[in-house]
Design a protein around this motif. Structure first.
Motif, PDB file in Angstrom:
ATOM      1  N   GLN A  67       0.830  -1.201   0.000  1.00 21.80           N
ATOM      2  CA  GLN A  67       0.000   0.000   0.000  1.00 21.80           C
ATOM      3  C   GLN A  67       0.864   1.251   0.000  1.00 21.80           C
ATOM      4  OE1 GLN A  67      -1.809   1.327   3.705  1.00 21.80           O
ATOM      5  NE2 GLN A  67      -3.781   1.552   2.676  1.00 21.80           N
ATOM      6  N   THR A  68       1.858   1.281   0.873  1.00 19.75           N
ATOM      7  CA  THR A  68       2.732   2.459   0.925  1.00 19.75           C
ATOM      8  C   THR A  68       3.573   2.581  -0.344  1.00 19.75           C
ATOM      9  OG1 THR A  68       4.381   1.183   2.172  1.00 19.75           O
ATOM     10  CG2 THR A  68       2.838   2.528   3.438  1.00 19.75           C
ATOM     11  N   CYS A  69       3.947   1.444  -0.931  1.00 21.29           N
ATOM     12  CA  CYS A  69       4.729   1.475  -2.169  1.00 21.29           C
ATOM     13  C   CYS A  69       3.981   2.206  -3.279  1.00 21.29           C
ATOM     14  CB  CYS A  69       5.051   0.045  -2.615  1.00 21.29           C
ATOM     15  SG  CYS A  69       5.831  -0.078  -4.239  1.00 21.29           S
ATOM     16  N   VAL A  70       2.749   1.806  -3.516  1.00 24.94           N
ATOM     17  CA  VAL A  70       1.966   2.419  -4.598  1.00 24.94           C
ATOM     18  C   VAL A  70       1.640   3.868  -4.262  1.00 24.94           C
ATOM     19  CG1 VAL A  70      -0.155   2.249  -5.955  1.00 24.94           C
ATOM     20  CG2 VAL A  70       1.011   0.172  -5.223  1.00 24.94           C
ATOM     21  N   GLY A  71       1.333   4.134  -3.003  1.00 28.93           N
ATOM     22  CA  GLY A  71       1.017   5.502  -2.604  1.00 28.93           C
ATOM     23  C   GLY A  71       2.184   6.451  -2.802  1.00 28.93           C
ATOM     24  N   PHE A  72       3.360   6.028  -2.401  1.00 31.60           N
ATOM     25  CA  PHE A  72       4.529   6.895  -2.546  1.00 31.60           C
ATOM     26  C   PHE A  72       4.986   7.001  -3.997  1.00 31.60           C
ATOM     27  CE2 PHE A  72       4.589   6.477   1.988  1.00 31.60           C
ATOM     28  CZ  PHE A  72       5.133   7.674   2.425  1.00 31.60           C
TER      29      PHE A  72
END
Length: 411
Positions: A352-357
């Protein structure tokens, strides 16, 4: 799969002590993230940087984080190895990378590389910290992750205060952030792991695809993307916005006033993260995230019209923006944790954080060009697109049957 403790990892530390140490480690480690942002005004006063170079000094950290989280998610690292060791090793390398910056000039081509390495290491800090907090959850997951996001917010705000205390020396935030990362690497080793931990999943690269295959998870992640489109672009460029605005309305002291205001606005987000977690555990995550995005989107649309005016109204709107823009952040993560297979919580949070960032790379780079085209009056306005779309996704999730698994049925 039933939750079982990992052998030899729970240790003797109870929940209050472990969470306190984890919060200290998170604040200290995350200070490395925005060391460049805190120094940018002083760097620009002594070196000439173009819009791309300005953005690169900040976005290189985001890019490194994206690469790190992608590798970590594909290999399910947060769910397969002791998260404290992963956190400590990552913080230690980040400290070394920030110390190395002190030997360079801001225009050196190696500086973005070191910032890229810093971001890579943060993939072993931010989502891993959330995984550690989730192991202690007992009907208070929103508040626990809200605490971690509050720590992240304070860590992100601290370089702005350090820049103020450091005067015109742009190296001070880097040196202090490196010291913080070293402190974090030591502190996290004493954190206990709670009882809500599962056996490591088999190593399958396809595990990461569950974030898209699972429709409720997909909606939660789309809401998170809308939130992230706004958040880091606002954090990255707020200091420069305030610095240039105050310079038009103040006869002297504009630079120091802007640094203090930036610290207050970004730091106030810690209150928003705590309040968001407390409210979401009681009234529902989709409701809290939607309300927060509507408020923050309105601030993004309106704050530019105050540019160049008296500092008071700008700071007032900025404080509302700073609180609301992060109030929902932890609740997207809590929602993903509640909707995920328990053996893949760490992997889903990391992805989730990967795609968000990854998305933040776009919005961060667009701001300088937007300033050149339309000025600061309208440059932040396009960030409101993210919260608008994110609200739609979370309201659709609220109507989905799987939403009964969120916040104990409070949705």
């Amino acid at each position: 799969m039933d939750a079982v403790p990992l052998k030899g990892t729970t240790g003797g530390m109870g929940k209050p002590v472990s969470l306190t140490l984890l919060l200290i480690a998170e604040v200290a480690a995350m200070s490395v993230w925005f060391a460049t942002t805190a120094s940018l005004a002083d760097i620009k006063a002594h070196w000439t940087l173009g819009p791309f170079h300005e953005a690169l000094l900040t976005s290189s950290v985001q890019a490194g984080f994206v690469v790190g989280t992608l590798v970590s998610a594909l290999l399910s690292l947060p769910d397969r190895i002791d998260p404290r060791r992963l956190f400590a090793a990552s913080a230690l390398v980040a400290a070394v990378a920030n110390l190395a910056v002190l030997a360079l000039e801001p225009t050196d081509a190696l500086l973005p590389v070191l910032r890229l390495l810093t971001g890579l290491c943060m993939a072993g800090v931010y989502p891993v910290g959330m995984k550690l907090a989730a192991t202690w959850a007992n009907r208070d997951l929103g508040l626990l992750i809200g605490l971690l996001i509050a720590a992240l917010t304070l860590g992100s705000a601290s370089p702005h205060l350090l820049a103020l205390l450091g005067g015109v020396d742009w190296r001070v935030p880097y040196a202090a952030a490196a010291a913080g990362a070293l402190l974090a690497a030591v502190t996290v080793c004493f954190v206990g792991i709670g009882p809500q931990v599962t056996r490591a999943p088999p190593l399958r690269l396809g595990n990461a695809l569950e974030a898209w295959r699972n429709y409720p998870l997909r909606l939660a992640n789309l809401g998170y993307l809308g939130h992230m489109w706004e958040l880091y672009a606002m954090w990255a460029w707020l200091a420069l916005f305030l610095n240039e605005s105050f310079a038009l309305s103040m006869t002297d002291g504009a630079g120091d006033a802007a640094k203090l205001a930036t610290f207050a606005i970004v730091g106030a987000g810690a209150l928003g993260a705590l309040a968001g977690g407390w409210c979401a555990d009681r009234w529902g995550r989709t409701l809290v995230t939607s309300a927060a995005m509507l408020v923050s989107g309105a601030c993004a649309l309106g704050i530019g019209f105050l540019f160049g005016g008296p500092p008071g109204p700008i700071v007032a709107v900025g404080l509302i923006w700073g609180i609301s823009v992060i109030a929902d952040s932890g609740q997207f993560s809590a929602t993903v944790a509640e909707l995920s297979d328990r053996s893949l919580i760490g992997t889903m949070l990391t992805l989730q954080t990967c795609v968000g960032f990854l998305l933040t790379l776009v919005s961060i780079h667009l701001i300088p060009y937007a300033v050149e085209l339309v000025g600061w009056r309208y440059a932040f306005a396009f960030l409101a697109i993210g919260p608008a779309l994110g609200t739609l996704a979370m309201l659709r999730l609220r109507a989905h049957p799987a939403a009964v698994r969120i916040a104990g049925g409070r949705r």
